[in-house]
Design a protein around this motif. Sequence first.
Motif, short mmCIF file in Angstrom:
data_model
loop_
_atom_site.label_atom_id
_atom_site.label_comp_id
_atom_site.label_asym_id
_atom_site.label_seq_id
_atom_site.Cartn_x
_atom_site.Cartn_y
_atom_site.Cartn_z
N MET A 1 1.01 -1.13 -0.10
CA MET A 1 -0.12 0.06 0.05
C MET A 1 0.74 1.16 -0.08
SD MET A 1 -3.04 1.42 2.66
CE MET A 1 -2.12 0.81 4.22
N SER A 2 0.54 2.24 -0.87
CA SER A 2 1.39 3.55 -0.79
C SER A 2 0.99 4.24 0.26
CB SER A 2 0.97 4.10 -2.11
OG SER A 2 -0.31 4.51 -2.38
N ASP A 3 1.96 5.44 0.68
CA ASP A 3 1.47 6.26 1.67
C ASP A 3 0.40 6.96 1.43
OD1 ASP A 3 3.33 9.14 3.21
OD2 ASP A 3 1.85 7.61 4.20
N ALA A 4 -0.49 7.11 2.33
CA ALA A 4 -1.71 7.77 2.12
C ALA A 4 -1.36 9.44 2.13
CB ALA A 4 -2.86 7.83 3.44
N LYS A 5 -0.30 9.97 2.34
CA LYS A 5 0.16 11.26 2.39
C LYS A 5 0.27 11.60 0.69
CE LYS A 5 1.15 13.70 5.98
NZ LYS A 5 0.39 15.06 6.24
N GLU A 6 0.69 10.60 -0.06
CA GLU A 6 0.96 10.93 -1.52
C GLU A 6 -0.37 11.36 -2.23
OE1 GLU A 6 2.67 7.50 -2.87
OE2 GLU A 6 4.32 7.76 -1.55
N THR A 7 -1.53 10.74 -1.76
CA THR A 7 -2.80 11.19 -2.38
C THR A 7 -3.54 11.94 -1.74
OG1 THR A 7 -3.86 9.32 -1.08
CG2 THR A 7 -2.89 8.80 -3.38
N HIS A 8 -3.13 12.89 -0.55
CA HIS A 8 -3.84 13.78 0.07
C HIS A 8 -3.94 14.87 -0.67
CE1 HIS A 8 -5.14 15.88 3.67
NE2 HIS A 8 -4.15 16.99 3.24
N THR A 9 -5.29 15.38 -1.03
CA THR A 9 -5.34 16.54 -1.75
C THR A 9 -6.34 17.78 -1.12
OG1 THR A 9 -7.54 15.71 -2.54
CG2 THR A 9 -5.54 15.15 -4.00
N GLY A 10 -6.73 17.55 0.22
CA GLY A 10 -7.14 18.61 0.98
C GLY A 10 -6.18 19.89 1.25
N VAL A 11 -6.76 21.02 1.40
CA VAL A 11 -6.18 22.11 1.82
C VAL A 11 -5.45 22.05 3.17
CG1 VAL A 11 -6.63 24.55 2.44
CG2 VAL A 11 -7.84 23.56 0.79
N GLU A 12 -4.38 22.35 3.07
CA GLU A 12 -3.46 22.34 4.54
C GLU A 12 -4.36 22.96 5.52
OE1 GLU A 12 -0.58 20.74 5.35
OE2 GLU A 12 -0.85 19.87 3.39
N PRO A 13 -4.34 22.22 6.59
CA PRO A 13 -5.34 22.91 7.81
C PRO A 13 -4.72 24.28 8.25
CG PRO A 13 -4.90 20.57 8.19
CD PRO A 13 -3.95 21.03 7.15
N ALA A 14 -3.68 24.54 8.31
CA ALA A 14 -3.07 25.99 8.57
C ALA A 14 -3.72 27.16 7.60
CB ALA A 14 -1.66 26.06 8.44
N GLY A 15 -3.83 26.63 6.39
CA GLY A 15 -4.61 27.68 5.27
C GLY A 15 -5.88 27.98 5.42
N LEU A 16 -6.70 27.27 6.32
CA LEU A 16 -8.25 27.30 6.58
C LEU A 16 -8.28 28.29 7.41
CD1 LEU A 16 -9.19 23.73 6.80
CD2 LEU A 16 -9.61 25.09 4.87
N ASP A 17 -9.39 29.36 7.24
CA ASP A 17 -9.76 30.03 8.56
C ASP A 17 -10.63 29.23 9.40
OD1 ASP A 17 -12.50 29.97 7.79
OD2 ASP A 17 -12.38 31.67 6.30
N ASP A 18 -11.00 30.07 10.55
CA ASP A 18 -11.64 29.54 11.80
C ASP A 18 -12.81 28.54 11.43
OD1 ASP A 18 -9.48 29.79 13.25
OD2 ASP A 18 -10.38 31.48 14.43
N GLN A 19 -13.68 29.24 10.59
CA GLN A 19 -14.79 28.67 10.29
C GLN A 19 -14.74 27.83 9.22
OE1 GLN A 19 -17.46 31.52 8.13
NE2 GLN A 19 -19.23 30.41 8.81
N GLN A 20 -13.71 27.67 8.36
CA GLN A 20 -13.59 26.57 7.41
C GLN A 20 -12.94 25.44 8.18
OE1 GLN A 20 -10.76 28.76 4.76
NE2 GLN A 20 -12.22 28.93 3.00
N LEU A 21 -11.88 25.56 9.10
CA LEU A 21 -11.56 24.56 9.87
C LEU A 21 -12.61 23.72 10.78
CD1 LEU A 21 -9.06 23.15 11.05
CD2 LEU A 21 -8.84 24.83 12.79
#
Length: 81
Positions: A1-21
């Motif tokens: 199985m490949s590393d799940a991080k390789e296919t992660h496509t979500g926005v980095e959590p630090a890039g989300l504002d509080d409401q989006q988080l």
Amino acid sequence: MSDAKETHTGVEPAGLDDQQLLRELESIHRTRHDTLLHGSQHALVAHSIRMTELEAEYLKRHPNRPVARGRTRDGARERCD
């Protein structure tokens, strides 16, 4: 199985504002049970990684968040007495 991080496509959590988080956290917690019961191993690993990232960002932003006494060990013990 490949590393799940390789296919992660979500926005980095630090890039989300509080409401989006908060919306992301609500969504991932809502889908957790279904992913556990019916998702592939890869989907579960990816879900776990994303959930951990989002929760870590929330805790980083809110280190002094109020903690309900009933959600602690001592508080739970008081309910049982």
